[in-house]
Design a protein around this motif. Structure first.
Motif, mmCIF file in Angstrom:
data_model
loop_
_atom_site.group_PDB
_atom_site.id
_atom_site.type_symbol
_atom_site.label_atom_id
_atom_site.label_comp_id
_atom_site.label_asym_id
_atom_site.label_seq_id
_atom_site.Cartn_x
_atom_site.Cartn_y
_atom_site.Cartn_z
ATOM 1 N N ARG A 1 0.826 -1.211 0.000
ATOM 2 C CA ARG A 1 0.000 0.000 0.000
ATOM 3 C C ARG A 1 0.862 1.264 0.000
ATOM 4 O O ARG A 1 0.483 2.276 -0.602
ATOM 5 N N LEU A 2 2.014 1.218 0.644
ATOM 6 C CA LEU A 2 2.910 2.368 0.611
ATOM 7 C C LEU A 2 3.474 2.582 -0.789
ATOM 8 O O LEU A 2 3.556 3.727 -1.267
ATOM 9 N N LEU A 3 3.869 1.500 -1.448
ATOM 10 C CA LEU A 3 4.426 1.622 -2.796
ATOM 11 C C LEU A 3 3.394 2.135 -3.795
ATOM 12 O O LEU A 3 3.672 3.022 -4.601
ATOM 13 N N VAL A 4 2.195 1.593 -3.739
ATOM 14 C CA VAL A 4 1.146 2.026 -4.670
ATOM 15 C C VAL A 4 0.629 3.416 -4.288
ATOM 16 O O VAL A 4 0.264 4.216 -5.164
ATOM 17 N N GLY A 5 0.601 3.724 -3.004
ATOM 18 C CA GLY A 5 0.132 5.041 -2.573
ATOM 19 C C GLY A 5 1.025 6.170 -3.040
ATOM 20 O O GLY A 5 0.569 7.315 -3.175
ATOM 21 N N GLY A 6 2.316 5.878 -3.300
ATOM 22 C CA GLY A 6 3.191 6.923 -3.816
ATOM 23 C C GLY A 6 2.746 7.440 -5.167
ATOM 24 O O GLY A 6 2.887 8.629 -5.462
ATOM 25 N N ARG A 7 2.199 6.564 -6.013
ATOM 26 C CA ARG A 7 1.717 7.020 -7.326
ATOM 27 C C ARG A 7 0.545 7.989 -7.163
ATOM 28 O O ARG A 7 0.496 9.034 -7.834
ATOM 29 N N GLN A 8 -0.405 7.663 -6.294
ATOM 30 C CA GLN A 8 -1.545 8.554 -6.098
ATOM 31 C C GLN A 8 -1.089 9.899 -5.536
ATOM 32 O O GLN A 8 -1.595 10.959 -5.934
ATOM 33 N N THR A 9 -0.134 9.875 -4.625
ATOM 34 C CA THR A 9 0.372 11.126 -4.068
ATOM 35 C C THR A 9 1.055 11.958 -5.141
ATOM 36 O O THR A 9 0.881 13.183 -5.204
ATOM 37 N N LEU A 10 1.853 11.306 -6.010
ATOM 38 C CA LEU A 10 2.518 12.028 -7.089
ATOM 39 C C LEU A 10 1.513 12.606 -8.072
ATOM 40 O O LEU A 10 1.660 13.747 -8.527
ATOM 41 N N ILE A 11 0.483 11.849 -8.415
ATOM 42 C CA ILE A 11 -0.534 12.337 -9.352
ATOM 43 C C ILE A 11 -1.228 13.571 -8.802
ATOM 44 O O ILE A 11 -1.404 14.584 -9.493
ATOM 45 N N VAL A 12 -1.628 13.500 -7.529
ATOM 46 C CA VAL A 12 -2.319 14.647 -6.926
ATOM 47 C C VAL A 12 -1.402 15.864 -6.883
ATOM 48 O O VAL A 12 -1.798 16.984 -7.239
ATOM 49 N N GLY A 13 -0.149 15.676 -6.452
ATOM 50 C CA GLY A 13 0.766 16.806 -6.348
ATOM 51 C C GLY A 13 1.080 17.441 -7.689
ATOM 52 O O GLY A 13 1.054 18.668 -7.827
ATOM 53 N N VAL A 14 1.356 16.619 -8.708
ATOM 54 C CA VAL A 14 1.721 17.152 -10.020
ATOM 55 C C VAL A 14 0.534 17.846 -10.685
ATOM 56 O O VAL A 14 0.661 18.957 -11.211
ATOM 57 N N LEU A 15 -0.640 17.199 -10.673
ATOM 58 C CA LEU A 15 -1.805 17.808 -11.321
ATOM 59 C C LEU A 15 -2.243 19.084 -10.606
ATOM 60 O O LEU A 15 -2.642 20.064 -11.254
ATOM 61 N N ALA A 16 -2.184 19.100 -9.287
ATOM 62 C CA ALA A 16 -2.540 20.315 -8.556
ATOM 63 C C ALA A 16 -1.554 21.440 -8.853
ATOM 64 O O ALA A 16 -1.959 22.601 -9.041
ATOM 65 N N THR A 17 -0.270 21.118 -8.939
ATOM 66 C CA THR A 17 0.723 22.139 -9.253
ATOM 67 C C THR A 17 0.546 22.653 -10.680
ATOM 68 O O THR A 17 0.645 23.866 -10.928
ATOM 69 N N LEU A 18 0.279 21.756 -11.631
ATOM 70 C CA LEU A 18 0.051 22.190 -13.011
ATOM 71 C C LEU A 18 -1.196 23.064 -13.120
ATOM 72 O O LEU A 18 -1.204 24.057 -13.853
ATOM 73 N N GLY A 19 -2.249 22.690 -12.392
ATOM 74 C CA GLY A 19 -3.451 23.513 -12.414
ATOM 75 C C GLY A 19 -3.204 24.896 -11.856
ATOM 76 O O GLY A 19 -3.642 25.912 -12.432
ATOM 77 N N GLY A 20 -2.507 24.976 -10.715
ATOM 78 C CA GLY A 20 -2.179 26.285 -10.164
ATOM 79 C C GLY A 20 -1.252 27.075 -11.055
ATOM 80 O O GLY A 20 -1.377 28.306 -11.179
ATOM 81 N N ILE B 1 1.921 18.314 -2.035
ATOM 82 C CA ILE B 1 1.898 16.956 -1.486
ATOM 83 C C ILE B 1 1.465 16.970 -0.023
ATOM 84 O O ILE B 1 0.657 16.139 0.426
ATOM 85 N N ILE B 2 1.975 17.939 0.732
ATOM 86 C CA ILE B 2 1.602 18.032 2.153
ATOM 87 C C ILE B 2 0.133 18.405 2.300
ATOM 88 O O ILE B 2 -0.588 17.839 3.140
ATOM 89 N N GLU B 3 -0.341 19.348 1.493
ATOM 90 C CA GLU B 3 -1.752 19.755 1.595
ATOM 91 C C GLU B 3 -2.682 18.640 1.140
ATOM 92 O O GLU B 3 -3.767 18.467 1.717
ATOM 93 N N ALA B 4 -2.287 17.890 0.127
ATOM 94 C CA ALA B 4 -3.108 16.758 -0.306
ATOM 95 C C ALA B 4 -3.203 15.719 0.797
ATOM 96 O O ALA B 4 -4.280 15.145 1.052
ATOM 97 N N ALA B 5 -2.086 15.472 1.476
ATOM 98 C CA ALA B 5 -2.114 14.537 2.595
ATOM 99 C C ALA B 5 -3.006 15.066 3.722
ATOM 100 O O ALA B 5 -3.726 14.296 4.370
#
Length: 347
Positions: A138-157, A277-281
Motif C-alpha cells: 500500500r505504501l508503494l502504490v500510494g506513492g503514485r496517487q500522491t505524485l498524481i495529486v501533487g503534479v496535477l494540482a501544481t500544473l493547475g495552479g 503533497i503536504i496539503e493533499a495529505a
C-alpha cells in the motif's frame, strides 16, 4: 633673429612618440596572452576577435553557469536523488509491490481483541493493516496517487497563475488592479483553510476535489510572481527595442516578455509541489480525499491510522515519513535551483 621652429618637425616628433607608446602598450598587453608573439619588433597585431574577447576564458550562459554550480552542490544532489527515487517508485510501484494493495492476505490473522494489526512476518516485512492488507504494498502504490495529486494540482495552479499573471503584467492599468485585488483576497485566506472550504463544497469527496482545491490555493502564488517578473521585463532594453521596431504587442508579450519571465516561476513550481503533497495529505487525513481505500494514498493511510497511533504507531509513522522525505526532496531541489539562478547569491 631667432628662427621659428619648423611645424613639420614638431609634428614628426609627436607622431614618433605616439608610435613608440603604441608599440610599448601592444608588447606589454601581449606578454601574457597565448598565441601572440610578444617578441615581435613591430608590436602585437590585434584582430577583431581579440578585441572582443574577455581575458579569463569564454563566457557562459545563465543555465550553464547554474548547472555548473548545481552539480557540485550536495544539497541539490540530495534533493534530486530523493525526488528521482520517489518518481521511479511511484511509476513502477504497482509492478514491484509484493501483493495487491486491495487484497487481504492477512485477514485470517486479524483479531479485534488480541491482534487487530498483524505484525511483520515472512513475505510481509512491514506487516498488515486493520483489515489484513499488506502495508508495504500500500505504501508503494500510494506513492503514485500522491505524485498524481501533487503534479496535477501544481500544473493547475501554474496554468491559472500564468493566465492571471500574464494579463496583469502585460496589460497593466485597470486589468492589473483588478487581478491583483483578486489575488490579494485569495492570499488573505490561509491556504489550508481555503483548500478545506473548496473541498467541502463538493457534493462528495474525491481525488478530483483535492486536486482542484489545492490548485486554486496555488494560483495567486504563481500569478503574483509572474506579474512581478513581467513588469520588470516591460522596462528592459530588448522590449523597448522591439517596440521601437514596430513589433506587435502580442508578439512582444509572448516572444520577449513571457519566455524571459518564466525562470522564477518554474523554480517556484518545484517548491509548490512539495507544499501540494503536504496539503493533499492533509485533506485526505481530514476525510476530504478519495473515500475508496482500495486505491491507497499516504494521507488517507495516515488518517486511517489515527485511532491506533498509541498502540500501533508504525501505521502512522511509515506514511508520515514518506510524506516528509518526499517534501524535503522537492524543497531542497527547489531552494538550490533558486540560489543557482539568482545572481545575488553568487560569490
Amino acid at each position: 633673429m631667432t628662427p621659428s621652429p619648423d611645424p613639420r618637425r614638431f609634428g614628426d616628433r609627436k607622431k614618433d612618440r605616439i608610435d613608440a607608446l603604441a608599440q610599448t602598450t601592444g608588447s606589454a598587453g601581449s606578454a601574457g596572452r597565448p598565441g601572440v608573439d610578444s617578441g615581435a619588433q613591430g608590436g602585437a597585431v590585434l584582430t577583431v576577435a581579440d578585441a572582443g574577447r574577455v581575458a579569463g576564458g569564454e563566457g557562459q550562459s545563465l543555465i550553464a553557469s547554474a548547472w555548473r554550480r548545481l552539480r557540485r552542490n550536495p544539497v541539490f544532489l540530495t534533493g534530486a536523488a530523493i525526488t528521482f527515487i520517489f518518481v521511479v517508485l511511484a511509476i513502477v510501484g504497482p509492478w514491484v509491490a509484493p501483493h495487491d494493495p486491495a487484497a487481504q492476505p492477512l485477514l485470517n490473522q486479524v483479531r479485534q481483541q488480541t491482534n487487530p494489526v498483524p505484525g511483520a512476518q515472512p513475505g510481509f516485512p512491514l506487516g498488515g493493516d486493520t483489515v489484513g492488507r499488506d502495508l508495504l504494498s500500500r505504501l508503494l502504490v500510494g506513492g503514485r496517487q500522491t505524485l498524481i495529486v501533487g503534479v496535477l494540482a501544481t500544473l493547475g495552479g501554474l496554468l491559472g497563475g500564468l493566465t492571471l499573471g500574464t494579463l496583469a503584467g502585460a496589460l497593466g492599468g485597470w486589468v492589473d488592479a483588478l487581478v491583483m485585488r483578486i489575488v490579494d483576497v485569495m492570499l488573505s485566506i490561509p491556504g489550508l483553510i481555503l483548500a478545506v472550504s473548496i473541498a467541502a463544497i463538493a457534493a462528495s469527496p474525491s481525488q478530483t476535489t483535492v486536486i482542484v482545491a489545492i490548485a486554486v490555493v496555488q494560483i495567486p502564488i504563481f500569478a503574483r510572481l509572474l506579474r512581478g517578473s513581467m513588469l520588470a521585463q516591460r522596462a528592459s532594453d530588448h522590449v523597448l527595442a522591439a517596440r521601437a521596431l514596430g513589433v506587435k504587442p502580442h508578439a512582444i508579450v509572448f516572444r520577449h516578455m513571457l519566455p524571459n519571465s518564466l525562470g522564477p516561476v518554474i523554480v517556484q513550481a518545484t517548491l509548490v509541489l512539495a507544499t501540494a503533497i503536504i496539503e493533499a495529505a492533509g485533506l485526505s487525513f481530514l476525510g476530504l480525499g478519495n473515500p475508496d481505500d482500495r486505491q491507497p494514498e499516504w494521507g488517507q493511510m495516515l488518517g486511517q491510522a489515527q485511532n491506533l497511533v498509541s498502540d500501533y504507531p508504525h501505521l502512522a509513522i511509515y506514511p508520515a515519513l514518506c510524506i516528509i522525505v518526499v517534501a524535503l526532496g522537492f524543497t531542497l531541489m527547489g531552494e538550490s535551483l533558486r540560489e543557482a539562478l539568482d545572481p545575488k547569491s553568487r560569490r
